[in-house]
Scaffold this active site. Structure first.
Site, PDB file in Angstrom:
ATOM      1  N   SER A 125       0.867  -1.183   0.000  1.00 45.43           N
ATOM      2  CA  SER A 125       0.000   0.000   0.000  1.00 45.43           C
ATOM      3  C   SER A 125       0.901   1.228   0.000  1.00 45.43           C
ATOM      4  O   SER A 125       1.519   1.553   1.018  1.00 45.43           O
ATOM      5  CB  SER A 125      -0.899   0.000   1.239  1.00 45.43           C
ATOM      6  N   LYS A 200      -7.246   1.458  -2.554  1.00 43.61           N
ATOM      7  CA  LYS A 200      -6.843   1.056  -1.204  1.00 43.61           C
ATOM      8  C   LYS A 200      -6.897   2.242  -0.237  1.00 43.61           C
ATOM      9  O   LYS A 200      -7.304   2.103   0.921  1.00 43.61           O
ATOM     10  CB  LYS A 200      -5.432   0.461  -1.234  1.00 43.61           C
ATOM     11  N   LYS A 268       0.555   4.970   8.320  1.00 43.83           N
ATOM     12  CA  LYS A 268       1.279   5.099   7.047  1.00 43.83           C
ATOM     13  C   LYS A 268       0.292   5.277   5.903  1.00 43.83           C
ATOM     14  O   LYS A 268       0.468   6.146   5.043  1.00 43.83           O
ATOM     15  CB  LYS A 268       2.159   3.871   6.841  1.00 43.83           C
TER      16      LYS A 268
END
Length: 324
Positions: A125, A200, A268
């Site tokens: 990701s 995502k 993150k």
């Protein structure tokens, strides 16, 4: 403990001949898959590929992580370049954008060993702009790329029911669909390169905000003297119900914050969300707020816990603990 060089040499393979043509028409025995990154997600994903009959060459900085896969028949090499030299499809799942750039484009990286006609599938990701940059560099060597981040955490990586959202050329997606499906319950092509990571990021916004909303609701109910388990059972079948609620509310009430998705990993992702949103001019005030809550958890030294532990932020403010 680092394995001796002899161990690595004996368990490596020299696959110098690339299989050609449409991967869908080839036998699994003739297709070589490279896999880089054997962490909490990567290792079980490798296991599922091998259970499905694929041959793997694997690499991780922590060589001990390869032992179980070697026992299943995987071959070990020491650099991303060596993985690329010995595979037709190279799968990467790492921590963040800089790691992907280093492994694919850096010294002894995939780009130094990859053969024309190969495919790189980045399942990390990362920021969509980085996916596009990496794909552009690989294209100069006649190598295709898919960005294919996953959702579902460790439990779904283990049982092979991940959701995979994929960006890239449709014909490349079609070639790789079967391989991705061996690790997932859902594999959806969402557009051109970078679209997988945009999808995502959208997923991570919804998950984070759902956890925050669940936390507010259960803290309110508990502070008011209503049993949180009964609240959960009452609302889960209605409009407030969600997969996030079903997965995370029981963990909260059991005080089980063993990580499936660690807070620092979610931070993150939300950082990449905000970076991307700023680049394209999309204000995301709720996402920014939840990221700051997670930052507070990090300051408390709790960012290694599952993201369901975000409820601790609210519990501290309300001076109450949600439990059965």
């Amino acid at each position: 403990m680092q394995q001796p060089a002899r161990y690595l040499e004996e368990n490596c393979v020299d696959w110098t001949e690339s299989t050609k043509g449409n991967f869908k028409e080839q036998e699994k025995e003739s297709m070589r898959i490279g896999f880089i990154g054997l962490g909490i997600m990567g290792k079980p994903m490798c296991k599922n590929l091998m259970k499905a009959g694929h041959k793997l060459v694997v690499m991780d900085l922590d060589v001990d992580k390869t032992d179980e896969l070697v026992a299943m028949g995987a071959k070990v090499v020491m650099t991303p370049k060596a993985v690329a030299q010995n595979a037709d499809i190279i799968i990467v799942i790492l921590r963040n954008s800089p790691d992907v750039e280093a492994v694919v484009l850096g010294t002894d990286g995939i780009i130094d060993g990859v053969k024309a006609g190969s495919i790189v599938i980045d399942m990390t990701s990362i920021a969509p702009a980085v996916s596009k940059k990496v794909a552009t560099e690989l294209a100069k060597k006649d190598v295709e790329m898919l960005d294919a981040p996953v959702s579902g955490g460790e439990p779904k990586a283990i049982d092979g029911t991940l959701s995979i959202m994929v960006g890239g050329k449709k014909e490349v997606f079609d070639k790789c669909y079967g391989i991705l499906k061996d690790m997932a319950a859902s594999v959806v092509h969402t557009g051109s390169i970078g679209a997988g990571n945009i999808t995502k990021l959208a997923n991570q916004i919804i998950v984070a905000l759902n956890i925050a909303a669940m936390s507010e609701a259960l803290v309110l109910a508990t502070k008011a003297g209503v049993e949180p388990e009964l609240v959960f059972q009452a609302i889960r079948g209605g409009l407030a119900g969600s997969a996030v609620l079903d997965a995370k509310a029981p963990l909260v009430m059991e005080r089980n914050f063993n990580p499936g998705m660690r807070i620092y990993h979610h931070m993150k992702d939300l950082g990449n969300v905000l970076q991307t949103s700023h680049e394209i001019g999309v204000p995301l005030p709720l996402t920014a707020s939840v990221l700051e809550m997670m930052q507070a958890m990090k300051v408390e030294g709790l960012d290694h816990l599952d993201h369901a532990a975000l409820i601790c932020y609210y519990e501290k403010l309300a001076k109450v603990e949600v439990k059965r």
